[in-house]
Design a protein around this motif. Structure first.
Motif, PDB file in Angstrom:
ATOM      1  N   ALA A 170      49.632 -43.229  12.336  1.00 18.69           N
ATOM      2  CA  ALA A 170      49.126 -44.047  11.245  1.00 18.69           C
ATOM      3  C   ALA A 170      50.083 -44.013  10.050  1.00 18.69           C
ATOM      4  O   ALA A 170      50.382 -45.051   9.444  1.00 18.69           O
ATOM      5  CB  ALA A 170      47.741 -43.555  10.828  1.00 18.69           C
TER       6      ALA A 170
ATOM      7  N   GLU B   9      47.735 -48.660  12.905  1.00 20.83           N
ATOM      8  CA  GLU B   9      47.211 -47.697  11.926  1.00 20.83           C
ATOM      9  C   GLU B   9      45.691 -47.626  11.952  1.00 20.83           C
ATOM     10  O   GLU B   9      45.106 -46.550  11.840  1.00 20.83           O
ATOM     11  CB  GLU B   9      47.652 -48.075  10.508  1.00 20.83           C
ATOM     12  N   SER B  10      45.037 -48.785  12.082  1.00 15.04           N
ATOM     13  CA  SER B  10      43.579 -48.795  12.036  1.00 15.04           C
ATOM     14  C   SER B  10      42.981 -47.986  13.185  1.00 15.04           C
ATOM     15  O   SER B  10      42.005 -47.249  13.003  1.00 15.04           O
ATOM     16  CB  SER B  10      43.053 -50.233  12.063  1.00 15.04           C
ATOM     17  N   ARG B  11      43.573 -48.123  14.372  1.00 16.74           N
ATOM     18  CA  ARG B  11      43.061 -47.362  15.523  1.00 16.74           C
ATOM     19  C   ARG B  11      43.157 -45.869  15.276  1.00 16.74           C
ATOM     20  O   ARG B  11      42.181 -45.128  15.461  1.00 16.74           O
ATOM     21  CB  ARG B  11      43.845 -47.731  16.778  1.00 16.74           C
ATOM     22  N   TRP B  12      44.326 -45.409  14.848  1.00 19.75           N
ATOM     23  CA  TRP B  12      44.519 -43.970  14.685  1.00 19.75           C
ATOM     24  C   TRP B  12      43.843 -43.447  13.424  1.00 19.75           C
ATOM     25  O   TRP B  12      43.393 -42.295  13.385  1.00 19.75           O
ATOM     26  CB  TRP B  12      46.005 -43.643  14.701  1.00 19.75           C
ATOM     27  N   ASN B  13      43.725 -44.280  12.391  1.00 24.60           N
ATOM     28  CA  ASN B  13      42.987 -43.849  11.200  1.00 24.60           C
ATOM     29  C   ASN B  13      41.503 -43.674  11.506  1.00 24.60           C
ATOM     30  O   ASN B  13      40.837 -42.825  10.909  1.00 24.60           O
ATOM     31  CB  ASN B  13      43.177 -44.861  10.067  1.00 24.60           C
ATOM     32  N   ARG B  14      40.989 -44.485  12.439  1.00 21.74           N
ATOM     33  CA  ARG B  14      39.587 -44.304  12.829  1.00 21.74           C
ATOM     34  C   ARG B  14      39.379 -42.937  13.473  1.00 21.74           C
ATOM     35  O   ARG B  14      38.354 -42.286  13.264  1.00 21.74           O
ATOM     36  CB  ARG B  14      39.154 -45.418  13.790  1.00 21.74           C
ATOM     37  N   LEU B  15      40.351 -42.499  14.287  1.00 19.48           N
ATOM     38  CA  LEU B  15      40.239 -41.170  14.887  1.00 19.48           C
ATOM     39  C   LEU B  15      40.274 -40.089  13.813  1.00 19.48           C
ATOM     40  O   LEU B  15      39.486 -39.132  13.848  1.00 19.48           O
ATOM     41  CB  LEU B  15      41.364 -40.952  15.898  1.00 19.48           C
TER      42      LEU B  15
ATOM     43  N   GLY C  49      39.427 -40.411  10.673  1.00 20.15           N
ATOM     44  CA  GLY C  49      38.165 -40.466   9.937  1.00 20.15           C
ATOM     45  C   GLY C  49      37.015 -39.857  10.703  1.00 20.15           C
ATOM     46  O   GLY C  49      36.175 -39.146  10.131  1.00 20.15           O
ATOM     47  N   ALA C  50      36.959 -40.124  12.011  1.00 18.13           N
ATOM     48  CA  ALA C  50      35.890 -39.569  12.835  1.00 18.13           C
ATOM     49  C   ALA C  50      35.952 -38.048  12.866  1.00 18.13           C
ATOM     50  O   ALA C  50      34.908 -37.366  12.800  1.00 18.13           O
ATOM     51  CB  ALA C  50      35.978 -40.131  14.251  1.00 18.13           C
ATOM     52  N   ARG C  51      37.168 -37.502  12.954  1.00 18.63           N
ATOM     53  CA  ARG C  51      37.314 -36.042  12.947  1.00 18.63           C
ATOM     54  C   ARG C  51      36.883 -35.445  11.609  1.00 18.63           C
ATOM     55  O   ARG C  51      36.284 -34.373  11.554  1.00 18.63           O
ATOM     56  CB  ARG C  51      38.766 -35.666  13.243  1.00 18.63           C
TER      57      ARG C  51
END
Length: 324
Positions: A252, A297-303, A305-307
């Motif tokens: 990201a 970036e959005s895909r990996w930022n979601r991970l 954020g989820a963590r």
């Protein structure tokens, strides 16, 4: 400078070519001869048994010098084949996503490799691209991204169940290192151009606005290199998928840096930077292309954020610092 980094930078610098496109067969031959083609693969499987620290040096240099070879793809493919207990063939390889049909979309370097590895759950297949109907395509950097229809399966095996989780993480790590290298190249070209380009009687590097822009680009490059190297270090220390947070943050952050560095580089160069003859395009088109490959970036930022949500207020600091 480590011996691996010094060798890698020399090998890739010698192959630098502003005009050429397609696979650089001579460079690939050199990578095979020097042991850089399958760096982290164990020696008993035909690799060099290198560390992730070595991989940082080699992949970053490949991105910096716009290497026209499927380096990251071959590393991934070799790891998948080895994990499935299959023999790793010589020559360049690639990887593709199984979409449940006989069509493989946007296969990196599909027309130029000797084999494409397709993971599907715990199944790993090696297919022959020469047996497929190939529709050629490219990304914005003119790297092959081909569609293969009806490729024949030449080998198949079963890998540990963790491969399905580990594969996208390894791919994202490799892409992050390439991005960091390309960002470094774009910054270096911009600094050099700013010191050489004279306007109103002095180099434009003397202008405060240019200095501020280059400083911002420098900070972005430093962040990208630090994040990608830290992710590789975490992967070396704890392995996959335990390093998922570090890899997600790196991809990201490198993607964000790619956009800023490309923008600033073209602002500094002006119109000349957009011409095909100028070497800046080799760096910036790769920044634009690689930014979205192997996860945006959005895909990996979601991970990430989820963590963070999962850790909660009491565990966030430990999550970020890796401390108990």
């Amino acid at each position: 400078m480590s011996e691996v980094r010094e060798m890698a930078e020399q090998v890739f610098a010698d192959a630098w070519d502003v005009e050429a496109t397609g696979l650089d067969a001579d460079l690939w031959k050199t990578l095979e001869q020097t042991g850089l083609a399958r760096l982290t693969l164990p020696e008993e499987a035909g690799g060099s048994g290198g560390t992730f620290a070595d991989w940082v040096a080699v992949a970053t240099a490949a991105g910096q010098y716009a290497a026209r070879v499927p380096l990251v793809e071959t590393e991934l493919a070799a790891w998948l084949l080895h994990a499935a207990g299959l023999e790793v063939p010589t020559g360049p390889l690639s990887v593709a996503v199984d979409e449940g049909s006989d069509t493989l979309h946007r296969v990196p370097w599909g027309r130029a490799v000797g084999g494409v590895v397709v993971p599907a759950g715990d199944r790993v297949s090696l297919v022959d691209p020469a047996s497929a109907q190939v529709t050629e395509g490219t990304n914005v950097a003119e790297e092959p991204r081909d569609t293969l229809v009806g490729a024949r399966v030449v080998a198949e095996g079963t890998a540990p169940s963790t491969v399905a989780v580990e594969f996208p993480l390894r791919a994202a790590l490799g892409r992050s290192l390439l991005l960091a290298g390309a960002a470094r190249a774009a910054l270096a070209m911009s600094v050099r151009y700013a010191t050489e380009r004279v306007q109103f009687g002095r180099p434009i590097a003397k202008l405060q606005a240019i200095q501020q822009s280059l400083a911002l680009a420098g900070a972005e490059v430093a962040a990208a290199e630090a994040a990608s190297a830290a992710a590789a270090g975490e992967a070396q220390r704890v392995g996959f998928p335990e390093a998922a947070l570090a890899v997600a943050a790196a991809k990201a952050r490198c993607g964000e840096a790619a956009g800023e560095v490309a923008r600033i580089s073209h602002q500094v160069h002006g119109a000349i930077g957009f011409t095909r003859e100028h070497s800046l395009r080799l760096a910036t088109t790769r920044l634009w292309a690689w930014r979205d490959e192997d996860g945006s970036e959005s895909r990996w930022n979601r991970l990430v954020g989820a963590r963070a949500v999962e850790a909660g207020p009491g565990g966030l600091w430990a999550l970020l610092t890796g401390t108990p």
